[in-house]
Design a protein around this motif. Sequence first.
Motif, PDB file in Angstrom:
ATOM      1  N   THR A 170      -4.524   3.476 -13.506  1.00 30.25           N
ATOM      2  CA  THR A 170      -3.476   4.291 -12.883  1.00 30.25           C
ATOM      3  C   THR A 170      -2.075   3.711 -13.112  1.00 30.25           C
ATOM      4  OG1 THR A 170      -3.976   3.132 -10.824  1.00 30.25           O
ATOM      5  CG2 THR A 170      -4.921   5.300 -11.084  1.00 30.25           C
ATOM      6  N   GLY A 171      -1.991   2.683 -13.940  1.00 29.93           N
ATOM      7  CA  GLY A 171      -0.678   2.139 -14.306  1.00 29.93           C
ATOM      8  C   GLY A 171      -0.031   1.301 -13.215  1.00 29.93           C
ATOM      9  N   LEU A 172      -0.805   0.861 -12.234  1.00 34.53           N
ATOM     10  CA  LEU A 172      -0.228   0.020 -11.179  1.00 34.53           C
ATOM     11  C   LEU A 172      -0.104  -1.426 -11.637  1.00 34.53           C
ATOM     12  CD1 LEU A 172      -2.099   1.410  -8.046  1.00 34.53           C
ATOM     13  CD2 LEU A 172       0.293   1.729  -8.614  1.00 34.53           C
ATOM     14  N   PHE A 217       3.733   5.092  -6.157  1.00 30.31           N
ATOM     15  CA  PHE A 217       3.561   4.916  -7.603  1.00 30.31           C
ATOM     16  C   PHE A 217       2.459   5.821  -8.169  1.00 30.31           C
ATOM     17  CE2 PHE A 217       5.489   0.519  -8.767  1.00 30.31           C
ATOM     18  CZ  PHE A 217       6.666   0.888  -8.157  1.00 30.31           C
ATOM     19  N   THR A 218       1.632   6.381  -7.301  1.00 34.63           N
ATOM     20  CA  THR A 218       0.588   7.275  -7.803  1.00 34.63           C
ATOM     21  C   THR A 218       1.036   8.732  -7.742  1.00 34.63           C
ATOM     22  OG1 THR A 218      -0.470   7.139  -5.645  1.00 34.63           O
ATOM     23  CG2 THR A 218      -1.401   5.774  -7.373  1.00 34.63           C
ATOM     24  N   LEU A 219       2.324   8.931  -7.585  1.00 36.82           N
ATOM     25  CA  LEU A 219       2.904  10.274  -7.698  1.00 36.82           C
ATOM     26  C   LEU A 219       3.681  10.352  -9.015  1.00 36.82           C
ATOM     27  CD1 LEU A 219       4.397  10.844  -4.128  1.00 36.82           C
ATOM     28  CD2 LEU A 219       2.481  12.052  -5.135  1.00 36.82           C
ATOM     29  N   PRO A 220       3.809  11.554  -9.571  1.00 34.69           N
ATOM     30  CA  PRO A 220       4.578  11.642 -10.819  1.00 34.69           C
ATOM     31  C   PRO A 220       6.086  11.526 -10.578  1.00 34.69           C
ATOM     32  CG  PRO A 220       3.733  13.793 -10.223  1.00 34.69           C
ATOM     33  CD  PRO A 220       3.227  12.845  -9.196  1.00 34.69           C
ATOM     34  N   VAL A 239      -4.816  10.478  -7.729  1.00 36.54           N
ATOM     35  CA  VAL A 239      -5.371   9.173  -7.357  1.00 36.54           C
ATOM     36  C   VAL A 239      -5.497   9.039  -5.841  1.00 36.54           C
ATOM     37  CG1 VAL A 239      -5.075   6.673  -7.563  1.00 36.54           C
ATOM     38  CG2 VAL A 239      -4.201   8.154  -9.364  1.00 36.54           C
ATOM     39  N   GLN A 268       4.123  -5.421 -10.453  1.00 39.83           N
ATOM     40  CA  GLN A 268       2.743  -4.930 -10.530  1.00 39.83           C
ATOM     41  C   GLN A 268       2.166  -4.906  -9.124  1.00 39.83           C
ATOM     42  OE1 GLN A 268       0.126  -6.474 -13.619  1.00 39.83           O
ATOM     43  NE2 GLN A 268       1.858  -7.472 -14.580  1.00 39.83           N
ATOM     44  N   LEU A 269       1.431  -3.879  -8.805  1.00 42.72           N
ATOM     45  CA  LEU A 269       0.835  -3.753  -7.475  1.00 42.72           C
ATOM     46  C   LEU A 269      -0.667  -3.984  -7.577  1.00 42.72           C
ATOM     47  CD1 LEU A 269       2.795  -0.595  -6.303  1.00 42.72           C
ATOM     48  CD2 LEU A 269       3.318  -2.960  -5.815  1.00 42.72           C
ATOM     49  N   LYS A 289       9.727   5.263 -11.649  1.00 42.40           N
ATOM     50  CA  LYS A 289       9.945   4.099 -10.798  1.00 42.40           C
ATOM     51  C   LYS A 289      11.426   3.942 -10.453  1.00 42.40           C
ATOM     52  CE  LYS A 289       6.029   1.270 -12.245  1.00 42.40           C
ATOM     53  NZ  LYS A 289       5.607   0.088 -12.994  1.00 42.40           N
ATOM     54  N   LYS A 317      -3.639  14.894  -1.421  1.00 42.86           N
ATOM     55  CA  LYS A 317      -2.531  14.382  -2.240  1.00 42.86           C
ATOM     56  C   LYS A 317      -2.976  14.260  -3.710  1.00 42.86           C
ATOM     57  CE  LYS A 317      -0.370  10.209  -3.507  1.00 42.86           C
ATOM     58  NZ  LYS A 317      -0.897   8.899  -3.810  1.00 42.86           N
ATOM     59  N   VAL A 329      -2.230   4.630   2.581  1.00 38.85           N
ATOM     60  CA  VAL A 329      -1.302   4.468   3.708  1.00 38.85           C
ATOM     61  C   VAL A 329      -0.349   5.651   3.713  1.00 38.85           C
ATOM     62  CG1 VAL A 329       0.533   3.028   4.662  1.00 38.85           C
ATOM     63  CG2 VAL A 329      -1.448   1.967   3.629  1.00 38.85           C
ATOM     64  N   LEU A 372      -6.338   5.814  -3.531  1.00 36.98           N
ATOM     65  CA  LEU A 372      -6.634   4.379  -3.566  1.00 36.98           C
ATOM     66  C   LEU A 372      -7.477   3.964  -2.369  1.00 36.98           C
ATOM     67  CD1 LEU A 372      -3.154   3.190  -4.800  1.00 36.98           C
ATOM     68  CD2 LEU A 372      -5.249   3.289  -6.137  1.00 36.98           C
ATOM     69  N   HIS A 401      -6.709   0.113 -10.867  1.00 37.90           N
ATOM     70  CA  HIS A 401      -5.261  -0.150 -10.868  1.00 37.90           C
ATOM     71  C   HIS A 401      -4.706  -0.165 -12.297  1.00 37.90           C
ATOM     72  CE1 HIS A 401      -5.194  -2.006  -6.560  1.00 37.90           C
ATOM     73  NE2 HIS A 401      -5.580  -0.752  -6.603  1.00 37.90           N
ATOM     74  N   MET A 460       0.559  10.610 -14.249  1.00 41.84           N
ATOM     75  CA  MET A 460       0.370  11.059 -12.862  1.00 41.84           C
ATOM     76  C   MET A 460       0.508  12.579 -12.703  1.00 41.84           C
ATOM     77  SD  MET A 460      -0.672   8.694 -11.053  1.00 41.84           S
ATOM     78  CE  MET A 460      -1.359   7.471 -12.137  1.00 41.84           C
ATOM     79  N   ASP A 497       0.824  -1.205   0.000  1.00 41.21           N
ATOM     80  CA  ASP A 497       0.000   0.000   0.000  1.00 41.21           C
ATOM     81  C   ASP A 497       0.861   1.258   0.000  1.00 41.21           C
ATOM     82  OD1 ASP A 497      -2.270  -1.499  -0.018  1.00 41.21           O
ATOM     83  OD2 ASP A 497      -2.433  -1.573   2.153  1.00 41.21           O
ATOM     84  N   VAL A 498       2.006   1.187   0.681  1.00 37.61           N
ATOM     85  CA  VAL A 498       2.918   2.327   0.699  1.00 37.61           C
ATOM     86  C   VAL A 498       3.495   2.538  -0.699  1.00 37.61           C
ATOM     87  CG1 VAL A 498       5.043   3.247   1.696  1.00 37.61           C
ATOM     88  CG2 VAL A 498       3.509   1.900   3.114  1.00 37.61           C
ATOM     89  N   ARG A 535      -7.126   1.866   0.211  1.00 32.52           N
ATOM     90  CA  ARG A 535      -6.564   1.888   1.567  1.00 32.52           C
ATOM     91  C   ARG A 535      -5.338   2.787   1.567  1.00 32.52           C
ATOM     92  NH1 ARG A 535      -7.359  -3.389   0.282  1.00 32.52           N
ATOM     93  NH2 ARG A 535      -5.167  -3.552  -0.243  1.00 32.52           N
TER      94      ARG A 535
END
Lengths: 245, 301
Positions: free
Chosen positions: B47-49, A91-94, B77, A243-244, A97, B140, B83, B79, B44, B72, A85-86, B81
Amino acid sequence: MEARSTSPIVEIIRFELEKIWSAPYVGLILMLLIIGGPTSSAPMLVEGSAFEVVLSSIGGFKILFLYLITILTFANSFGRDIEQDVLMGEFTLPVRKENIFVAKLLANLSLLLLMDLTVTLFSIWIITASISLASAASIVLVDVATLLLFIAITILMSMVLRSRFGAVIVSIAVYFFESILLDSIALAITTTNPPNLNPAYILLKLVFSGELTVFTWGIILIHIAFPLALLAFAYFFFKEVLQLD
Amino acid sequence: MIVVEELFKSFNKVKALKSLSIRVPNVISGLIGPNGAGKTTLIHVLTGLIKPDSGKVEVMGLEPWSQRYELMKKVGVLLERPVFPPNVSGMRYILHVVRVMGLLEKEAVETMRKVDLLNYAERRVSGYSAGMKVRLGLAKAIVGRPELVILDEPTANLDPSGRMQLLKLIKRMHREEGIGFLISSHVLPELQKVCSWVCLMHEGKAIEQDYVENLLDKYASTVCALRVSKPSELAATLRNLGLKVKIEYGTLYIKGDVATIRSEVARLISQTGSELISFHQLGRNLENVFIKALKDEKYGG
């Protein structure tokens, strides 16, 4: 609206360090290391030379503790069970990776280096009543070289096994397997006075005297070349495969 | 704008998305479906996860898996949960996001104000309530002034007042800043309150997608429930007009073309001097839409 003053990678490293530094258990770890370093070196004072005393501070309790902190820190940072989750948040920030990977690696490594350097300097001061930055830096360098294998294994296993626990178990297994292997070699080559085949000891000998033996090459291969290859693969895995879900 | 065509995604033997095709406009949109419908998997992918097995995915003109970094910058985004590092303050976390995005630091203060967290900005995240954490996640998501914000079950852990607050905030940001939203949820009444467009998902497929009003018109019942001060008189007059009328416990149930019923009732009420207490079309809600669409999907209409 864009007004970049620091690069994202610097900010991520800074934030990672702040996160680790503000964790409640950091003080306890430092305290154990500070007490444990000199304590494990003290018996050597009676009979050893200054060089052996310095050598002893990399063995025993300190290196074992440092090893445990290292695998737990890296498993925590790259692990994919709870920490997924962290990572998702990151990964949802620009941010690219590859920058996240490098920043996490550098932040954790630099913190370990700093901690190790502090504790080593303190140990040397307690034992020899003087501060030798060169000796301390050598020992830290050797510690990192010794730990690099376990860092690489922990990072890669954290992602591939999707589990922090799994990564720690694999890393511990490799640690014991290597110890058993080296002890067996030591016993096989001489029965009267087995040489100390501890990787840290061999690497430190190399650092201090430039003594290259077949064992030095073996240790360099296992503890430097192999981990670098593993890290390169982990980097590729993180960037292209991970992949998450 | 989101375009998804023939999307497939499996996890081992579980097929999470099966030939999913949707086109989401840049309004406040909703993804509706029960647990296991594939909403989170779709988010997911968007959002490219995770990488889709096959199919075309485009979010704001970008392909999420290969262009996640560029995406992004345009998409915020939150999600399911979220964290956050527990030992840093909410403001420090948003400052981190601001710095990573290369924005002015005053944006952090402005964003914390928008989500009503400015008074708690210096408190550690570990001391935040569930609602405050969701608002921090929203901060965020919106801090870079994105064109689209994707929210996965944002109200799942919130109490009713927290839900209301969040939905109001979403509406306000859409109205004032023109941000598009895609919200996934299985709490349909709250989605009906904010969404203009919805996609109904079931077992990895989109079974219906359209603007909410169109779906309500399509699936709502043709029965209207009416409460007036003189029900018997009105019922007799309506029957004379050829409408089917039933009275139960003082409520008139009228079956027929809804537009005709509306206009006739309005006319007759003014003629008879009766007082209108309530009027509503039965089944004009997303729950009914979902149930009927699902039935149509299963039994082919």
